[in-house]
Scaffold this motif. Structure first.
Motif, PDB file in Angstrom:
ATOM      1  N   GLN A  12       1.702 -37.115  33.992  1.00 17.02           N
ATOM      2  CA  GLN A  12       2.489 -36.981  34.995  1.00 17.02           C
ATOM      3  C   GLN A  12       3.758 -36.830  34.335  1.00 17.02           C
ATOM      4  OE1 GLN A  12       2.045 -35.931  38.158  1.00 17.02           O
ATOM      5  NE2 GLN A  12       4.190 -35.212  38.154  1.00 17.02           N
ATOM      6  N   TYR A  13       4.021 -37.934  33.176  1.00 17.08           N
ATOM      7  CA  TYR A  13       5.258 -37.695  32.384  1.00 17.08           C
ATOM      8  C   TYR A  13       5.601 -36.352  32.006  1.00 17.08           C
ATOM      9  CZ  TYR A  13       8.444 -38.192  28.314  1.00 17.08           C
ATOM     10  OH  TYR A  13       9.411 -38.200  27.332  1.00 17.08           O
ATOM     11  N   TYR A  14       4.724 -35.717  31.380  1.00 15.48           N
ATOM     12  CA  TYR A  14       5.088 -34.365  30.820  1.00 15.48           C
ATOM     13  C   TYR A  14       4.930 -33.324  31.785  1.00 15.48           C
ATOM     14  CZ  TYR A  14       3.286 -36.783  26.819  1.00 15.48           C
ATOM     15  OH  TYR A  14       3.025 -37.756  25.529  1.00 15.48           O
ATOM     16  N   ALA A  15       4.123 -33.503  33.041  1.00 12.82           N
ATOM     17  CA  ALA A  15       4.412 -32.479  34.219  1.00 12.82           C
ATOM     18  C   ALA A  15       5.982 -32.482  34.604  1.00 12.82           C
ATOM     19  CB  ALA A  15       3.457 -32.816  34.956  1.00 12.82           C
ATOM     20  N   ASP A  16       6.385 -33.790  34.770  1.00 14.13           N
ATOM     21  CA  ASP A  16       7.690 -34.171  35.446  1.00 14.13           C
ATOM     22  C   ASP A  16       8.641 -33.274  34.563  1.00 14.13           C
ATOM     23  OD1 ASP A  16       6.702 -35.550  37.588  1.00 14.13           O
ATOM     24  OD2 ASP A  16       7.489 -37.486  36.653  1.00 14.13           O
ATOM     25  N   TRP A  17       8.658 -33.676  33.175  1.00 14.27           N
ATOM     26  CA  TRP A  17       9.780 -32.972  32.451  1.00 14.27           C
ATOM     27  C   TRP A  17       9.697 -31.634  32.339  1.00 14.27           C
ATOM     28  CZ3 TRP A  17      13.998 -35.535  32.610  1.00 14.27           C
ATOM     29  CH2 TRP A  17      13.757 -37.043  32.609  1.00 14.27           C
ATOM     30  N   LEU A  18       8.592 -30.965  32.404  1.00 17.68           N
ATOM     31  CA  LEU A  18       8.479 -29.469  32.461  1.00 17.68           C
ATOM     32  C   LEU A  18       8.797 -28.955  33.653  1.00 17.68           C
ATOM     33  CD1 LEU A  18       7.451 -26.908  31.396  1.00 17.68           C
ATOM     34  CD2 LEU A  18       5.110 -27.180  32.017  1.00 17.68           C
ATOM     35  N   LYS A  19       8.713 -29.799  34.783  1.00 18.84           N
ATOM     36  CA  LYS A  19       9.511 -29.451  36.136  1.00 18.84           C
ATOM     37  C   LYS A  19      11.131 -29.596  35.933  1.00 18.84           C
ATOM     38  CE  LYS A  19       9.906 -30.645  41.045  1.00 18.84           C
ATOM     39  NZ  LYS A  19      11.199 -31.200  41.014  1.00 18.84           N
ATOM     40  N   VAL A  20      11.441 -30.542  35.248  1.00 16.20           N
ATOM     41  CA  VAL A  20      12.863 -30.571  35.064  1.00 16.20           C
ATOM     42  C   VAL A  20      13.516 -29.169  34.212  1.00 16.20           C
ATOM     43  CG1 VAL A  20      14.650 -31.907  33.843  1.00 16.20           C
ATOM     44  CG2 VAL A  20      12.758 -33.006  35.349  1.00 16.20           C
ATOM     45  N   ALA A  21      12.780 -29.285  33.161  1.00 17.24           N
ATOM     46  CA  ALA A  21      13.279 -27.985  32.102  1.00 17.24           C
ATOM     47  C   ALA A  21      13.290 -26.842  32.813  1.00 17.24           C
ATOM     48  CB  ALA A  21      12.145 -28.062  30.958  1.00 17.24           C
ATOM     49  N   ALA A  22      12.379 -26.508  33.974  1.00 11.21           N
ATOM     50  CA  ALA A  22      12.336 -25.080  34.619  1.00 11.21           C
ATOM     51  C   ALA A  22      13.515 -25.172  35.728  1.00 11.21           C
ATOM     52  CB  ALA A  22      10.693 -25.009  35.503  1.00 11.21           C
TER      53      ALA A  22
END
Length: 280
Positions: free
Chosen positions: A125-135
Motif C-alpha cells: 500500500q505504501y507504493y500504491a499510495d505514492w503512485l497515486k500521489v505522483a499521478a
C-alpha cells in the motif's frame, strides 16, 4: 502483487509498462527530462497499476540512476533569495506566481516517484499510495502549465529554486526522515499557503487560477494525510514516539521553521493530532 524477476529498467521516455514492475517504471519516469511526457507517463502508470497490469517487487534494492531527478534545461535554478518578485498587479507577475506553483508540482512528481523506487521493503500500500500521489501531482502540473500556456508563457520561462529536492537529497538514506520532512513538513506548508494565495487571485478576478488552487488544496490534504499515516506506521515499527522522533529528525536534517499563519483546519483533515498542532 509481487514479482521475483528483477528486470532491467527500460528507457525513460519509451517505457513499456509490461516490461517492468511499478518501482522500475517509477524510476524510469523519474529520470525523464520532459515535463509533459513525465506527467502523462505517470498518470498512465497509475492507471496501469489500478487495472492490475503492473507487478510490484517491493523487496528489490534498485541501483540509483546516474542523473536524478530528470528535469528540463529550464527553468534556471537559483537560490530562494534570488527568485524574482512576483506581483499580482501585472499579467507577468501572476504568470510568475503560477510558474512557481508549477515548479513545486513538478518537483512533487519527482519526490513521489523517488519515494517509490528508493525505499525497499515497505508494504504494498505504501507504493500504491505514492503512485497515486505522483499521478495527482502530475494532474496539478498540467493544470498550472495549461494556465501558463493560455497566458503566453510555459514552464521554464521563469527562474525557480530547488529547496524541495534538496531536502529529498538530505533524507535519501532513511525512509522515516524522508516521510517526516518532505510530505509532513515541506509539502504541508502548501496547506497553509494555498488559501491566502487563492483569495488574492479571486480579488483580482482570476477565477481560473483560484479554481486550480482549490483542486490542489483538496488533493494535497490527502497527500499530507498519506505522509502522516506512513510516518506513524514507521514510528510504530521502530518503537518511536512520533512527536519526539519528529523533533529529532527536524533538528538532524535542518528542517525549515514553520511559517504562520497555519491552516489548522486543513492540517486536522490531513491527520495532524491536536498535540502536534499545539506544538506548531
Amino acid at each position: 502483487m509481487t514479482n521475483s524477476n528483477h528486470k532491467q529498467p527500460c528507457q525513460a521516455d519509451g517505457c513499456t509498462l509490461e516490461a517492468v514492475d511499478m518501482r522500475h517504471a517509477a524510476m524510469n519516469w523519474l529520470v525523464s527530462t520532459n515535463p509533459s511526457r513525465k506527467a502523462e507517463g505517470v498518470k498512465s502508470l497509475n492507471a496501469a497499476w489500478l487495472s492490475g497490469q503492473l507487478a510490484l517487487d517491493a523487496a528489490a534494492t534498485l541501483p540509483e540512476p546516474a542523473a536524478i531527478p530528470g528535469r528540463p534545461e529550464q527553468p534556471l535554478l537559483v537560490s530562494p533569495l534570488e527568485v524574482g518578485k512576483r506581483s499580482m498587479r501585472t499579467p507577468e507577475g501572476r504568470a510568475a506566481l503560477v510558474h512557481a506553483l508549477a515548479h513545486i508540482e513538478f518537483n512533487a512528481i519527482n519526490l513521489a516517484l523517488d519515494a517509490i523506487w528508493r525505499f525497499a521493503g515497505m508494504p504494498v500500500q505504501y507504493y500504491a499510495d505514492w503512485l497515486k500521489v505522483a499521478a495527482e501531482e502530475a494532474y496539478h502540473f498540467e493544470l498550472l502549465n495549461g494556465y501558463l500556456l493560455n497566458a503566453g508563457y510555459r514552464y521554464g520561462d521563469f527562474s525557480a529554486h530547488n529547496s524541495l529536492w534538496e531536502m529529498a537529497e538530505r533524507t535519501r538514506d532513511d525512509v522515516l526522515a524522508r516521510i517526516a520532512l518532505v510530505p509532513r513538513t515541506m509539502e504541508a506548508r502548501g496547506l497553509d499557503a494555498s488559501p491566502p494565495l487563492r483569495n488574492k487571485f479571486l480579488q483580482i478576478g482570476d477565477a481560473d487560477a483560484a479554481g486550480i488552487l482549490d483542486i490542489i488544496l483538496r488533493d494535497e490534504i490527502g497527500h499530507v494525510a498519506i505522509g502522516n499515516h506512513w510516518f506513524n506506521w514507521l514510528c510504530s515499527q521502530r518503537g518511536l514516539e512520533p512527536i519526539a522522533a519528529y523533533r529529532a529528525l527536524a533538528t538532524q536534517y535542518r528542517a525549515p521553521a514553520m511559517r504562520k499563519p497555519l491552516n489548522m483546519e486543513a492540517r486536522r483533515k490531513a491527520g495532524f493530532t491536536e498535540e502536534e498542532l499545539a506544538l506548531l
